[in-house]
Design a protein around this motif. Structure first.
Motif, PDB file in Angstrom:
ATOM      1  N   SER A 115      -8.757  25.957   8.334  1.00 37.36           N
ATOM      2  CA  SER A 115     -10.107  26.138   7.812  1.00 37.36           C
ATOM      3  C   SER A 115     -10.056  26.542   6.341  1.00 37.36           C
ATOM      4  O   SER A 115      -9.103  27.209   5.904  1.00 37.36           O
ATOM      5  N   ASP A 116     -11.074  26.186   5.596  1.00 40.83           N
ATOM      6  CA  ASP A 116     -11.198  26.688   4.225  1.00 40.83           C
ATOM      7  C   ASP A 116     -11.349  28.204   4.238  1.00 40.83           C
ATOM      8  O   ASP A 116     -11.093  28.864   3.232  1.00 40.83           O
ATOM      9  N   ASP A 117     -11.755  28.762   5.386  1.00 42.94           N
ATOM     10  CA  ASP A 117     -11.911  30.207   5.548  1.00 42.94           C
ATOM     11  C   ASP A 117     -10.617  30.888   5.986  1.00 42.94           C
ATOM     12  O   ASP A 117     -10.618  32.086   6.274  1.00 42.94           O
ATOM     13  N   PHE A 118      -9.508  30.132   6.049  1.00 44.62           N
ATOM     14  CA  PHE A 118      -8.237  30.722   6.474  1.00 44.62           C
ATOM     15  C   PHE A 118      -7.928  31.941   5.622  1.00 44.62           C
ATOM     16  O   PHE A 118      -8.074  31.926   4.401  1.00 44.62           O
ATOM     17  N   ASN A 119      -7.466  33.003   6.300  1.00 48.01           N
ATOM     18  CA  ASN A 119      -7.058  34.205   5.590  1.00 48.01           C
ATOM     19  C   ASN A 119      -6.063  34.968   6.450  1.00 48.01           C
ATOM     20  O   ASN A 119      -6.201  35.036   7.664  1.00 48.01           O
ATOM     21  N   HIS A 120      -5.053  35.504   5.788  1.00 46.34           N
ATOM     22  CA  HIS A 120      -4.088  36.362   6.444  1.00 46.34           C
ATOM     23  C   HIS A 120      -3.800  37.501   5.479  1.00 46.34           C
ATOM     24  O   HIS A 120      -3.559  37.259   4.292  1.00 46.34           O
ATOM     25  N   PRO A 121      -3.818  38.749   5.960  1.00 49.43           N
ATOM     26  CA  PRO A 121      -3.679  39.885   5.049  1.00 49.43           C
ATOM     27  C   PRO A 121      -2.385  39.896   4.231  1.00 49.43           C
ATOM     28  O   PRO A 121      -2.351  40.438   3.133  1.00 49.43           O
ATOM     29  N   GLU A 122      -1.321  39.299   4.739  1.00 50.40           N
ATOM     30  CA  GLU A 122      -0.051  39.304   4.012  1.00 50.40           C
ATOM     31  C   GLU A 122       0.207  38.009   3.244  1.00 50.40           C
ATOM     32  O   GLU A 122       1.128  37.960   2.426  1.00 50.40           O
ATOM     33  N   VAL A 123      -0.577  36.993   3.517  1.00 51.48           N
ATOM     34  CA  VAL A 123      -0.355  35.687   2.890  1.00 51.48           C
ATOM     35  C   VAL A 123      -1.445  35.377   1.871  1.00 51.48           C
ATOM     36  O   VAL A 123      -1.167  34.921   0.775  1.00 51.48           O
ATOM     37  N   GLY A 124      -2.673  35.623   2.247  1.00 52.30           N
ATOM     38  CA  GLY A 124      -3.803  35.272   1.401  1.00 52.30           C
ATOM     39  C   GLY A 124      -4.623  34.177   2.041  1.00 52.30           C
ATOM     40  O   GLY A 124      -4.709  34.091   3.266  1.00 52.30           O
ATOM     41  N   GLY A 125      -5.188  33.325   1.204  1.00 53.49           N
ATOM     42  CA  GLY A 125      -6.064  32.263   1.679  1.00 53.49           C
ATOM     43  C   GLY A 125      -5.329  30.974   1.988  1.00 53.49           C
ATOM     44  O   GLY A 125      -4.090  30.926   2.067  1.00 53.49           O
ATOM     45  N   LYS A 126      -6.106  29.914   2.132  1.00 57.23           N
ATOM     46  CA  LYS A 126      -5.575  28.615   2.542  1.00 57.23           C
ATOM     47  C   LYS A 126      -4.528  28.088   1.562  1.00 57.23           C
ATOM     48  O   LYS A 126      -3.481  27.609   1.978  1.00 57.23           O
ATOM     49  N   GLU A 127      -4.782  28.169   0.273  1.00 55.06           N
ATOM     50  CA  GLU A 127      -3.833  27.631  -0.703  1.00 55.06           C
ATOM     51  C   GLU A 127      -2.514  28.403  -0.691  1.00 55.06           C
ATOM     52  O   GLU A 127      -1.434  27.810  -0.728  1.00 55.06           O
ATOM     53  N   GLU A 128      -2.593  29.720  -0.597  1.00 51.79           N
ATOM     54  CA  GLU A 128      -1.372  30.530  -0.517  1.00 51.79           C
ATOM     55  C   GLU A 128      -0.598  30.230   0.765  1.00 51.79           C
ATOM     56  O   GLU A 128       0.634  30.179   0.767  1.00 51.79           O
ATOM     57  N   GLY A 129      -1.332  30.023   1.861  1.00 55.08           N
ATOM     58  CA  GLY A 129      -0.689  29.652   3.127  1.00 55.08           C
ATOM     59  C   GLY A 129       0.005  28.309   3.032  1.00 55.08           C
ATOM     60  O   GLY A 129       1.125  28.130   3.526  1.00 55.08           O
TER      61      GLY A 129
END
Length: 88
Positions: free
Chosen positions: A4-18
């Motif tokens: 999702s464009d809303d992807f988020n992970h506290p240690e990774v960040g958003g979609k682009e960082e993932g």
């Protein structure tokens, strides 16, 4: 398109960082000879409209890990909004 464009992970960040992190792992060979098992996987609908998919078991030469995928429905497609690896 799986994330999702809303992807988020506290240690990774958003979609682009993932995306960058996954590409680095592929480039480093972590996915070589990797396997995915969904034999024990269960899907649970959550009260907030998401669904939890667990366990997705990943294994390869560097080791193995189980992850939970949290997904939400966008239009007619379920997309990943976060990934929760066991032990992290």
């Amino acid at each position: 398109t799986t994330f999702s464009d809303d992807f988020n992970h506290p240690e990774v960040g958003g979609k682009e960082e993932g995306r960058e992190m996954l590409q680095m792992a592929v480039d480093a060979g972590y996915a070589d000879d990797g396997e995915v098992s969904i034999v024990d996987m269960e899907i649970t609908k959550n009260d907030d409209g998401t669904a939890s998919v667990y366990p997705v078991d990943l294994s390869g030469p560097p080791g193995s890990i189980s992850v939970e995928l949290v997904m939400k429905k966008e239009a007619d497609v379920w997309r990943i909004v976060t990934v929760n690896p066991d032990g992290m």
